[in-house]
Design a protein around this motif. Structure first.
Motif, PDB file in Angstrom:
ATOM      1  N   SER A 103      -0.247  -1.280  12.252  1.00  0.00           N
ATOM      2  CA  SER A 103       0.186  -2.613  11.614  1.00  0.00           C
ATOM      3  C   SER A 103      -0.978  -3.146  11.739  1.00  0.00           C
ATOM      4  CB  SER A 103       1.313  -3.481  12.489  1.00  0.00           C
ATOM      5  OG  SER A 103       1.397  -4.672  11.662  1.00  0.00           O
ATOM      6  N   ASP A 104      -1.803  -3.057  10.602  1.00  0.00           N
ATOM      7  CA  ASP A 104      -3.014  -3.572  10.772  1.00  0.00           C
ATOM      8  C   ASP A 104      -3.567  -4.143   9.187  1.00  0.00           C
ATOM      9  OD1 ASP A 104      -3.688  -1.462   9.124  1.00  0.00           O
ATOM     10  OD2 ASP A 104      -5.496  -0.850   9.951  1.00  0.00           O
ATOM     11  N   GLU A 105      -2.449  -4.844   8.855  1.00  0.00           N
ATOM     12  CA  GLU A 105      -2.401  -5.674   7.747  1.00  0.00           C
ATOM     13  C   GLU A 105      -3.470  -6.916   7.884  1.00  0.00           C
ATOM     14  OE1 GLU A 105       1.602  -6.552   8.506  1.00  0.00           O
ATOM     15  OE2 GLU A 105       0.352  -4.728   9.574  1.00  0.00           O
ATOM     16  N   ALA A 106      -4.101  -7.302   6.610  1.00  0.00           N
ATOM     17  CA  ALA A 106      -5.163  -8.338   6.377  1.00  0.00           C
ATOM     18  C   ALA A 106      -4.675  -9.463   7.488  1.00  0.00           C
ATOM     19  CB  ALA A 106      -5.446  -8.684   5.158  1.00  0.00           C
ATOM     20  N   VAL A 107      -5.774  -9.956   7.951  1.00  0.00           N
ATOM     21  CA  VAL A 107      -5.454 -11.316   8.803  1.00  0.00           C
ATOM     22  C   VAL A 107      -5.925 -12.484   8.036  1.00  0.00           C
ATOM     23  CG1 VAL A 107      -6.235 -12.655  10.834  1.00  0.00           C
ATOM     24  CG2 VAL A 107      -5.689 -10.105  11.061  1.00  0.00           C
TER      25      VAL A 107
END
Length: 267
Positions: free
Chosen positions: A2-6
């Motif tokens: 889970s490394d969606e854009a911050v």
């Protein structure tokens, strides 16, 4: 993963307002998981960030896949607030990612070359021990050298006490006992270090650099790499300060640490 854009207004991105953990996972089973969760929870308490639902965290290592993996957890306070003042209703943001990991057995057996860093760590008891996202001191220290023969750099605090390496905890054997720096004002209390307190008679101590030359052996360790003996120490100019005969060292600390991580101990 889970490394969606911050988002741009994430406080971890803007201010380092958050925490992280780096966990060794073997075939979906995390090592030193309770120690990682305890440190994360303590960090949340110190920063005033809501601790994630433990059940949700416990499900993440199994998603890492087969073999040896490193699971990295990033927890920020979330978005919002006016300047440094956090919002009262902040919603923490959790991100995670796993990546394959290959340890370095030669360093377990033969030891490493380590240097003294010029940078000194500032004193901040409110942050000491936790693994917060603002690691600029470590970044600056690690920029001090590019020689691949040097595995790590040792850091002292502003009063000259030996504290840690840039990404590992420090241990030494002296006067018949195992010691490690006390981390009450700065430094990261590693999870392998925490685990060793439960299986080894390990003493916290505050010493200046002289202890490095008095010690019968020096060791570096963390929960991913395992434990490396220090074979030689140089200053920031590269001048040799001391050698240790690695084959003759007492490896009891390494043996206890590697038992916690599932790593072998060199013969």
């Amino acid at each position: 993963m889970s490394d969606e854009a911050v988002p741009f207004d994430d406080r971890g991105l803007a201010y380092g307002d958050g925490l992280f953990e780096t966990v060794l996972v073997r075939d979906g089973l995390p090592l030193l998981w309770d120690e990682h969760m305890a440190r994360l929870q303590e960090g949340c308490r110190r920063l005033g960030i809501a601790f994630p639902v433990r059940r949700c965290l416990d499900e993440l290592p199994a998603q890492s896949g087969a073999g040896l993996q490193v699971l990295k957890l990033l927890l920020t306070r979330g978005s919002g607030g006016r300047g440094y003042l956090p919002p009262a209703d902040a919603e923490p943001r959790l991100r995670w990612r796993s990546a394959p990991f290959v340890p370095q057995p030669a360093r377990w057996a033969d030891g490493v070359r380590v240097r003294l860093c010029d940078l000194t760590l500032g004193s901040q008891p409110s942050l000491a021990g936790i693994k917060h996202l603002n690691r600029l001191e470590n970044v600056l220290a690690r920029q001090e050298w590019s020689d691949p023969e040097i595995a790590e750099g040792l850091l002292c605090d502003c009063r000259g006490h030996v504290i840690e390496a840039t990404s590992m905890n420090l241990f030494w054997f002296r006067g018949g006992r195992w010691e490690t720096p006390k981390l009450k004002e700065c430094g990261v209390a590693g999870t392998l270090r925490a685990g060793l307190f439960g299986v080894l008679e390990l003493h916290e101590a505050m010493h200046k650099q002289d202890v490095l030359f008095e010690a019968e052996s020096l060791w570096l360790g963390n929960s991913v790499q395992g434990v490396w003996p220090i074979a030689s120490l140089v200053d920031s100019a590269g001048t040799l300060l001391r050698n240790w005969s690695v084959p003759s060292l007492d490896r009891s600390l390494q043996a206890e640490a590697h038992a916690l991580l599932g790593y072998p101990v060199p013969a």
